[in-house]
Design an enzyme around this catalytic site. Sequence first.
Site, mmCIF file in Angstrom:
data_model
loop_
_atom_site.group_PDB
_atom_site.id
_atom_site.type_symbol
_atom_site.label_atom_id
_atom_site.label_comp_id
_atom_site.label_asym_id
_atom_site.label_seq_id
_atom_site.Cartn_x
_atom_site.Cartn_y
_atom_site.Cartn_z
ATOM 1 C CG ASP A 57 -2.107 -0.901 1.078
ATOM 2 O OD1 ASP A 57 -2.193 -1.606 0.052
ATOM 3 O OD2 ASP A 57 -2.957 -0.922 1.988
ATOM 4 C CG HIS A 206 1.049 -0.223 5.146
ATOM 5 N ND1 HIS A 206 0.522 -1.334 5.757
ATOM 6 C CD2 HIS A 206 -0.014 0.536 4.752
ATOM 7 C CE1 HIS A 206 -0.804 -1.261 5.746
ATOM 8 N NE2 HIS A 206 -1.152 -0.142 5.138
#
Length: 253
Positions: A57, A206
């Site tokens: 992400d 992430h």
Amino acid sequence: MASAAVAADVPYHFGFKRSVGGQLPSINEEGFKEIVDRHGAIFLGDTSRKDLFLTFDNGYENGYTTPILDTLKTKKVPAVFFITGHYVKDQPELVKRMAAEGHLVGNHSWSHPDMTTIPDGKIKEELDRVKQASTQLTGTDKMRYLRPPRGIFSERVLRVTKELGYTNVFWSVAYKDWDVNDQKGASYAYQKVVSQLHPGAVILLHSVSKDNAAALGSIIDEARRQGYEFRSLDDLGKKPESEAQPQQPKEAK
């Protein structure tokens, strides 16, 4: 009709029962398995194969996407990067590099809203803006995968986004890596990911995490040592060539 519409908009926050000791994770107790399955969203890959799917992400840049891309290039590992409007505006060169090096660029919405709270037309606008901006940078409009912001979704969101041509991608391996003020070192990241590996795993990381960037190479090496193979989301449902091609009978001598 009104009650059905309300039911379709019940928000869910994606969660799952984690894998322990190589056992498969589960969403059976979360209350949303039926709608995830019905709308073709991805939680797991083929659990009969030791395949792993690496996903990142990218809401904003924190200086670690370049070393992540460097590691993926060195290790020859494909990934998908879910980008926001902020990211595509702020980091055009990195978006171009993702695509140029063979990675998938996925949609994470323009402004990272809770999509259960906005109307269908606004959902389309959020996704179209990212796709159009990405297409201008990469020269391709190949954007088929979506990760709902914050993992919040409803049946309506899954239905509308599927109608727009997206496959929603959730995850079956994750840990609290997104808090940049609570990084605990590469060895911690390595252990949190490796301890959850299982066949067909969709790994969520992430890119803002210093720990992830530092641990990624070791995670890849250990996964391969255990017999896992990293594959692209585009490979889901495809058989390897060795299995897809029937064996030709040998000629009699």
